[in-house]
Design a protein around this motif. Structure first.
Motif, short mmCIF file in Angstrom:
data_model
loop_
_atom_site.label_atom_id
_atom_site.label_comp_id
_atom_site.label_asym_id
_atom_site.label_seq_id
_atom_site.Cartn_x
_atom_site.Cartn_y
_atom_site.Cartn_z
N ALA A 115 33.37 -2.24 -14.56
CA ALA A 115 32.41 -1.52 -15.38
C ALA A 115 32.91 -0.10 -15.60
O ALA A 115 33.41 0.55 -14.67
CB ALA A 115 31.04 -1.49 -14.72
N VAL A 116 32.80 0.36 -16.83
CA VAL A 116 33.02 1.77 -17.14
C VAL A 116 31.66 2.33 -17.54
O VAL A 116 31.05 1.86 -18.51
CB VAL A 116 34.03 1.95 -18.29
N ALA A 117 31.16 3.29 -16.77
CA ALA A 117 29.84 3.85 -17.01
C ALA A 117 29.95 5.32 -17.40
O ALA A 117 30.82 6.04 -16.91
CB ALA A 117 28.96 3.70 -15.77
N GLU A 118 29.04 5.75 -18.27
CA GLU A 118 28.98 7.16 -18.65
C GLU A 118 27.52 7.53 -18.87
O GLU A 118 26.74 6.74 -19.41
CB GLU A 118 29.80 7.42 -19.91
N GLY A 119 27.14 8.73 -18.44
CA GLY A 119 25.76 9.15 -18.60
C GLY A 119 25.65 10.64 -18.82
O GLY A 119 26.59 11.41 -18.56
N ASP A 120 24.48 11.07 -19.29
CA ASP A 120 24.22 12.48 -19.54
C ASP A 120 22.75 12.74 -19.19
O ASP A 120 21.85 12.26 -19.87
CB ASP A 120 24.49 12.81 -21.01
N VAL A 121 22.54 13.48 -18.09
CA VAL A 121 21.19 13.84 -17.67
C VAL A 121 20.72 15.01 -18.50
O VAL A 121 21.45 15.99 -18.67
CB VAL A 121 21.17 14.19 -16.17
N VAL A 122 19.49 14.95 -19.03
CA VAL A 122 18.98 16.07 -19.81
C VAL A 122 18.90 17.31 -18.93
O VAL A 122 18.50 17.26 -17.76
CB VAL A 122 17.59 15.73 -20.40
N GLY A 123 19.36 18.44 -19.46
CA GLY A 123 19.36 19.68 -18.70
C GLY A 123 20.72 19.95 -18.08
O GLY A 123 21.67 19.19 -18.25
N VAL A 143 25.32 -2.75 -10.64
CA VAL A 143 26.45 -3.42 -11.29
C VAL A 143 27.04 -4.50 -10.38
O VAL A 143 27.48 -5.55 -10.86
CB VAL A 143 27.53 -2.38 -11.68
N ARG A 144 27.03 -4.27 -9.09
CA ARG A 144 27.62 -5.21 -8.15
C ARG A 144 26.67 -6.32 -7.73
O ARG A 144 27.09 -7.29 -7.09
CB ARG A 144 28.11 -4.45 -6.91
N THR A 145 25.39 -6.20 -8.09
CA THR A 145 24.42 -7.22 -7.69
C THR A 145 23.81 -7.97 -8.87
O THR A 145 23.13 -8.98 -8.67
CB THR A 145 23.29 -6.59 -6.86
N GLU A 146 24.04 -7.49 -10.09
CA GLU A 146 23.47 -8.10 -11.28
C GLU A 146 24.59 -8.43 -12.26
O GLU A 146 25.25 -7.53 -12.77
CB GLU A 146 22.44 -7.16 -11.91
N PRO A 147 24.83 -9.73 -12.56
CA PRO A 147 25.95 -10.10 -13.43
C PRO A 147 25.73 -9.77 -14.92
O PRO A 147 26.70 -9.64 -15.66
CB PRO A 147 26.08 -11.60 -13.22
N ASP A 148 24.47 -9.67 -15.36
CA ASP A 148 24.19 -9.43 -16.77
C ASP A 148 24.09 -7.92 -17.02
O ASP A 148 23.19 -7.26 -16.50
CB ASP A 148 22.86 -10.10 -17.14
N ALA A 150 23.08 -6.17 -19.54
CA ALA A 150 21.82 -5.73 -20.14
C ALA A 150 20.72 -5.62 -19.09
O ALA A 150 19.91 -4.69 -19.11
CB ALA A 150 21.40 -6.70 -21.25
N ARG A 151 20.71 -6.56 -18.13
CA ARG A 151 19.71 -6.50 -17.05
C ARG A 151 20.00 -5.33 -16.11
O ARG A 151 19.08 -4.75 -15.54
CB ARG A 151 19.71 -7.80 -16.27
N VAL A 152 21.29 -5.00 -15.95
CA VAL A 152 21.63 -3.82 -15.14
C VAL A 152 20.95 -2.58 -15.71
O VAL A 152 20.31 -1.80 -14.99
CB VAL A 152 23.16 -3.61 -15.09
N VAL A 153 21.08 -2.39 -17.01
CA VAL A 153 20.50 -1.21 -17.66
C VAL A 153 18.98 -1.27 -17.60
O VAL A 153 18.32 -0.23 -17.41
CB VAL A 153 21.01 -1.09 -19.11
N GLU A 154 18.40 -2.45 -17.73
CA GLU A 154 16.94 -2.57 -17.62
C GLU A 154 16.46 -2.19 -16.23
O GLU A 154 15.42 -1.53 -16.07
CB GLU A 154 16.52 -4.00 -17.97
N ARG A 155 17.18 -2.59 -15.20
CA ARG A 155 16.79 -2.23 -13.83
C ARG A 155 16.94 -0.73 -13.59
O ARG A 155 16.11 -0.10 -12.93
CB ARG A 155 17.63 -3.02 -12.83
N LEU A 156 18.00 -0.15 -14.13
CA LEU A 156 18.16 1.30 -14.04
C LEU A 156 17.03 2.03 -14.75
O LEU A 156 16.46 3.00 -14.22
CB LEU A 156 19.50 1.72 -14.66
N ASN A 157 16.69 1.55 -15.93
CA ASN A 157 15.63 2.18 -16.69
C ASN A 157 14.30 2.14 -15.94
O ASN A 157 13.57 3.13 -15.85
CB ASN A 157 15.48 1.46 -18.04
N ARG A 158 13.99 0.98 -15.35
CA ARG A 158 12.74 0.85 -14.61
C ARG A 158 12.73 1.75 -13.38
O ARG A 158 11.72 2.37 -13.04
CB ARG A 158 12.53 -0.62 -14.20
N HIS A 159 13.88 1.84 -12.72
CA HIS A 159 13.99 2.67 -11.52
C HIS A 159 13.68 4.14 -11.84
O HIS A 159 12.89 4.79 -11.14
CB HIS A 159 15.39 2.56 -10.93
#
Length: 309
Positions: A115-123, A143-148, A150-159
């Motif tokens: 996985a190549v991840a990139e993010g930008d926190v507001v502020g 990323v290491r526990t969820e193979p999909d 799209a579901r990885v991003v959904e779990r991050l979003n919910r968290h």
């Protein structure tokens, strides 16, 4: 009693003298002397506090840099390049390389899927850096526990939504690279979409239609994935808004169109592409101080060598 004032005239303390019983009272000229002495004392106190704060920020910067990848993915057919530059000692931009499938072990191990991840926190500053460190650990876990992806991003979003951090959200981009199938999968949460330079020279914007809202904005968004193949010599560019929003002396932003133009005319290799974009951004800014963090990641397949006749 006299106050100690900082450079902005705000009180940072007080000096008070008390006479012993039977020793008499202070005179007005004694108060004048004390007020004069308070000035260099206040300067010393303020400088000491600034030095302590600077040391704390420097230590925080070292800790944050330790959270970033220590090495690039090792793959015989792929090349990586990145540049990370916070506007202050610490920043809210983030990138990471996370192995999902590795062939072999030890120094000779090669990555088959990552996985190549990139993010930008507001502020900016310390609050953004703290949220960035939380994002780093959560991404690695999901990323290491969820193979999909799209579901990885959904779990991050919910968290991050459930964390209920006031006035804060994160734009995020997740790219899964499959070195066996030579295919990439992109999931975008409000981030600037990555660019792909095809062998033909055409520049493609990846997954723009499938993009969803930033992390932490809405709890139950169904994020969509975009998939495309990578041919030898093709290069992907990921970037944060510190690149596009770099301004010149007339306050004009660099912009996404300039990145596409630079990518289209840049040399063939991944490092040369990264350096060309970085140079173009710096030339545009003309030495002006940066107002935002920069994270720029480039990767691509190695161009196949011509057959020997």
């Amino acid at each position: 009693s006299v106050p100690m004032l900082d450079r902005e005239g705000q009180s940072i303390g007080i000096i008070q003298l008390v006479s012993r019983p039977g020793r008499g009272r202070f005179r007005s000229d004694g108060l004048d002397l004390l007020a004069a002495v308070a000035v260099p004392i206040a300067v010393t106190v303020e400088n000491h506090r600034l030095l302590l704060a600077k040391a704390e920020w420097a230590a925080a910067g070292e800790i944050q840099r330790a959270l970033l990848p220590r090495k690039r993915p090792s793959s015989p057919e792929y090349v990586f390049w990145e540049h990370y530059e916070p506007a202050q000692e610490v920043g809210g931009d983030y990138y990471d390389y996370i192995p999902i499938q590795v062939s072999g072990s030890g120094p000779g191990a090669t990555w088959k899927r990552w996985a190549v991840a990139e993010g930008d926190v507001v502020g900016k500053g310390m609050p953004a850096a703290l949220l960035m460190s939380s994002l780093s650990s959560e991404v690695r876990h999901f990323v290491r526990t969820e193979p999909d992806p799209a579901r990885v991003v959904e779990r991050l979003n919910r968290h991050f939504f459930e964390a209920d951090i006031v006035d804060s959200f994160i734009t995020f981009l997740l790219v899964i690279v499959d070195a066996s199938e030579h295919r990439i999968t992109v999931v975008n949460a409000g981030h600037l979409p990555p660019l792909l330079r095809r062998n033909s020279g055409r520049i493609e914007v990846l997954g723009e239609a499938e993009g969803g809202p930033p992390l932490g904005v809405t709890p139950d968004h169904n994020y969509q994935a975009f998939t495309t193949d990578l041919e030898p010599g093709e290069i992907v560019v990921m970037f944060t808004d510190g690149v596009t929003e770099a301004t010149d002396s007339r306050n004009r932003q660099f912009g996404s169109a300039a990145i596409r133009k630079t990518l289209a005319t840049a040399p063939a290799t991944v490092p040369e592409v990264g350096e060309a974009i970085l140079k173009a951004v710096r030339n545009h800014a003309s030495g002006r101080p940066r107002s935002d963090d920069i994270a720029l990641v480039c990767f691509g397949r190695i161009d196949a060598p011509s057959p020997t006749l």
